[in-house]
Design an enzyme around this catalytic site. Structure first.
Site, PDB file in Angstrom:
ATOM      1  N   SER A   9      10.026  -0.864 -10.785  1.00 33.94           N
ATOM      2  CA  SER A   9       9.605  -2.089 -11.568  1.00 33.94           C
ATOM      3  C   SER A   9      10.588  -3.307 -11.206  1.00 33.94           C
ATOM      4  O   SER A   9      11.767  -3.259 -11.372  1.00 33.94           O
ATOM      5  CB  SER A   9       9.423  -1.819 -13.007  1.00 33.94           C
ATOM      6  OG  SER A   9       9.462  -3.270 -13.631  1.00 33.94           O
ATOM      7  N   HIS A  34       5.894  -1.970  -8.622  1.00 38.30           N
ATOM      8  CA  HIS A  34       5.309  -2.252 -10.012  1.00 38.30           C
ATOM      9  C   HIS A  34       5.966  -3.621 -10.283  1.00 38.30           C
ATOM     10  O   HIS A  34       6.949  -3.801 -10.817  1.00 38.30           O
ATOM     11  CB  HIS A  34       5.835  -1.125 -10.878  1.00 38.30           C
ATOM     12  CG  HIS A  34       5.185  -1.092 -12.094  1.00 38.30           C
ATOM     13  ND1 HIS A  34       3.865  -0.326 -12.540  1.00 38.30           N
ATOM     14  CD2 HIS A  34       5.559  -1.863 -13.428  1.00 38.30           C
ATOM     15  CE1 HIS A  34       3.620  -0.890 -13.897  1.00 38.30           C
ATOM     16  NE2 HIS A  34       4.677  -1.278 -14.523  1.00 38.30           N
ATOM     17  N   ASP A  36       5.259  -6.315 -13.168  1.00 35.93           N
ATOM     18  CA  ASP A  36       5.237  -6.531 -14.551  1.00 35.93           C
ATOM     19  C   ASP A  36       4.980  -7.830 -14.914  1.00 35.93           C
ATOM     20  O   ASP A  36       5.763  -8.674 -15.102  1.00 35.93           O
ATOM     21  CB  ASP A  36       6.448  -6.119 -15.196  1.00 35.93           C
ATOM     22  CG  ASP A  36       6.339  -4.376 -15.537  1.00 35.93           C
ATOM     23  OD1 ASP A  36       7.838  -4.025 -15.347  1.00 35.93           O
ATOM     24  OD2 ASP A  36       5.441  -3.957 -15.906  1.00 35.93           O
ATOM     25  N   MET A  38       3.851 -10.649 -17.661  1.00 38.97           N
ATOM     26  CA  MET A  38       3.830 -10.978 -18.936  1.00 38.97           C
ATOM     27  C   MET A  38       3.563 -12.137 -19.443  1.00 38.97           C
ATOM     28  O   MET A  38       4.289 -13.137 -18.784  1.00 38.97           O
ATOM     29  CB  MET A  38       5.476 -10.544 -19.677  1.00 38.97           C
ATOM     30  CG  MET A  38       5.558  -8.971 -19.422  1.00 38.97           C
ATOM     31  SD  MET A  38       7.359  -8.681 -20.076  1.00 38.97           S
ATOM     32  CE  MET A  38       7.506  -7.025 -19.404  1.00 38.97           C
ATOM     33  N   HIS A  67       0.637  -4.637 -13.390  1.00 39.60           N
ATOM     34  CA  HIS A  67       0.777  -4.239 -14.868  1.00 39.60           C
ATOM     35  C   HIS A  67       0.452  -5.533 -15.473  1.00 39.60           C
ATOM     36  O   HIS A  67       1.458  -6.158 -15.819  1.00 39.60           O
ATOM     37  CB  HIS A  67       1.905  -3.366 -15.287  1.00 39.60           C
ATOM     38  CG  HIS A  67       2.010  -2.803 -16.605  1.00 39.60           C
ATOM     39  ND1 HIS A  67       3.076  -2.565 -17.061  1.00 39.60           N
ATOM     40  CD2 HIS A  67       1.181  -3.166 -17.599  1.00 39.60           C
ATOM     41  CE1 HIS A  67       2.688  -2.205 -18.387  1.00 39.60           C
ATOM     42  NE2 HIS A  67       1.589  -2.491 -18.722  1.00 39.60           N
ATOM     43  N   MET A  69       0.374  -7.359 -18.888  1.00 40.80           N
ATOM     44  CA  MET A  69       0.727  -7.415 -19.915  1.00 40.80           C
ATOM     45  C   MET A  69       0.140  -8.679 -20.724  1.00 40.80           C
ATOM     46  O   MET A  69       1.301  -9.475 -21.134  1.00 40.80           O
ATOM     47  CB  MET A  69       2.248  -6.948 -20.661  1.00 40.80           C
ATOM     48  CG  MET A  69       2.365  -5.518 -20.233  1.00 40.80           C
ATOM     49  SD  MET A  69       4.223  -5.117 -19.937  1.00 40.80           S
ATOM     50  CE  MET A  69       4.414  -5.495 -18.143  1.00 40.80           C
ATOM     51  N   MET A 139       2.156   4.175 -21.383  1.00 40.69           N
ATOM     52  CA  MET A 139       3.441   3.602 -21.841  1.00 40.69           C
ATOM     53  C   MET A 139       4.411   4.492 -22.401  1.00 40.69           C
ATOM     54  O   MET A 139       4.134   5.226 -23.522  1.00 40.69           O
ATOM     55  CB  MET A 139       3.324   2.396 -22.684  1.00 40.69           C
ATOM     56  CG  MET A 139       2.711   1.134 -21.891  1.00 40.69           C
ATOM     57  SD  MET A 139       3.658   0.944 -20.250  1.00 40.69           S
ATOM     58  CE  MET A 139       4.824  -0.111 -20.925  1.00 40.69           C
ATOM     59  N   GLY A 146      12.435  -4.100 -19.887  1.00 41.96           N
ATOM     60  CA  GLY A 146      13.198  -3.034 -18.931  1.00 41.96           C
ATOM     61  C   GLY A 146      14.367  -2.553 -19.964  1.00 41.96           C
ATOM     62  O   GLY A 146      14.848  -3.179 -20.966  1.00 41.96           O
ATOM     63  N   ASP A 177       5.507   4.932 -17.696  1.00 44.17           N
ATOM     64  CA  ASP A 177       6.114   3.829 -17.452  1.00 44.17           C
ATOM     65  C   ASP A 177       7.088   3.159 -18.684  1.00 44.17           C
ATOM     66  O   ASP A 177       6.448   3.034 -19.746  1.00 44.17           O
ATOM     67  CB  ASP A 177       5.250   2.468 -17.465  1.00 44.17           C
ATOM     68  CG  ASP A 177       5.590   1.224 -17.039  1.00 44.17           C
ATOM     69  OD1 ASP A 177       5.042   0.259 -17.019  1.00 44.17           O
ATOM     70  OD2 ASP A 177       7.076   1.109 -16.927  1.00 44.17           O
ATOM     71  N   GLY A 178       8.352   3.531 -18.301  1.00 45.30           N
ATOM     72  CA  GLY A 178       9.056   2.947 -19.520  1.00 45.30           C
ATOM     73  C   GLY A 178      10.343   4.115 -19.955  1.00 45.30           C
ATOM     74  O   GLY A 178      10.066   4.995 -20.436  1.00 45.30           O
TER      75      GLY A 178
END
Ligand code: DX5
Ligand code: ZN
Length: 218
Positions: A9, A34, A36, A38, A67, A69, A139, A146, A177-178
């Site tokens: 990520s 990946h 992210d 947001m 991804h 969000m 998730m 992160g 993921d996470g």
């Protein structure tokens, strides 16, 4: 485990040298990037958007996994597709009853689609859209940052979603993921994960090739 894909990520990358970071990931054996995205509304953090994906696209042939969000992702899927995303995943919690239509919109844009569930969302909520998906993301942290700690109940969600995927008889990737690290990666694989997202574990490592190899092989 040859079919395991490692998806670092870039949330944990140094944004001031994102280009070098992307090339470093490719040279270190990453399978997928990946990304992210947001919006500061769906999650209490803001990262980057369409232009970042577009600029990263020019640097690598690796699949880009966007991804989202964000709220109202349906307003942006075509732009992320045009920017070069190979996968676009959207949150059940952001879409709710419009999830199927958002997934269809991603497919119509010619990109692989996926839905995402948070650690406290019952996998039953996405049962009806499983056949539409190319990937399902579970998730193991609450989205936004992160470096958080893995939430073990995600293992139950992984197993439940894996069963839905097998019952669908469709070729659907299961992504986790996470908070993934060398201690818990074998647990998520045993629970059925095919794609492993790792941010902090990869970017805090002194040797990225070695950590990616270990995540894949452990
Ligand atoms: C969190 C993001 C994750 C996160 C993973 O909202 O969706 O992809 O960056 O980072 P780590 O592996 O550090 O938990
Ligand atoms: Zn993510």
């Amino acid at each position: 485990m040859e079919n395991i894909k490692i998806a670092p990520s870039i949330l944990s990358a140094d944004f001031s040298k994102m280009g070098e970071e992307i090339i470093s990931l490719e040279n270190s054996g990453a399978d997928i990037i990946h990304c992210d995205v947001m919006d500061g509304v769906f999650v209490p953090n803001i990262t980057f958007g369409i232009k970042m994906v577009n600029d990263i696209r020019k640097l690598t042939k690796l699949p880009l996994d966007a991804h989202l969000m964000i709220i109202n992702p349906e307003n942006y899927v075509e732009q992320f597709a045009k920017a070069g995303a190979d996968f676009i995943t959207v949150h059940y919690e952001a879409c709710k009853e419009k999830l199927a239509s958002v997934l269809q919109k991603i497919k119509n844009a010619g990109v692989k689609c996926g839905c995402v569930i948070n650690p406290d969302t019952d996998p039953e909520k996405i049962k009806d859209v499983v056949p539409l998906c190319d990937m399902i993301l579970v998730m193991s942290v609450f989205p936004g940052f992160g470096g958080q700690k893995f939430i073990p109940s995600a293992l139950d969600s992984l197993r439940k979603v894996k069963k839905m995927i097998l019952d669908s008889k469709k070729d659907i990737l299961l992504e986790i993921d996470g908070g993934i690290n060398l201690e818990n990666v074998s647990l998520v694989k045993d629970a059925g994960a095919d794609v492993i997202v790792a941010g902090n574990t990869v970017f805090s490592a002194s040797d990225r090739s070695e950590i990616i190899k270990k995540l894949r092989e452990n």
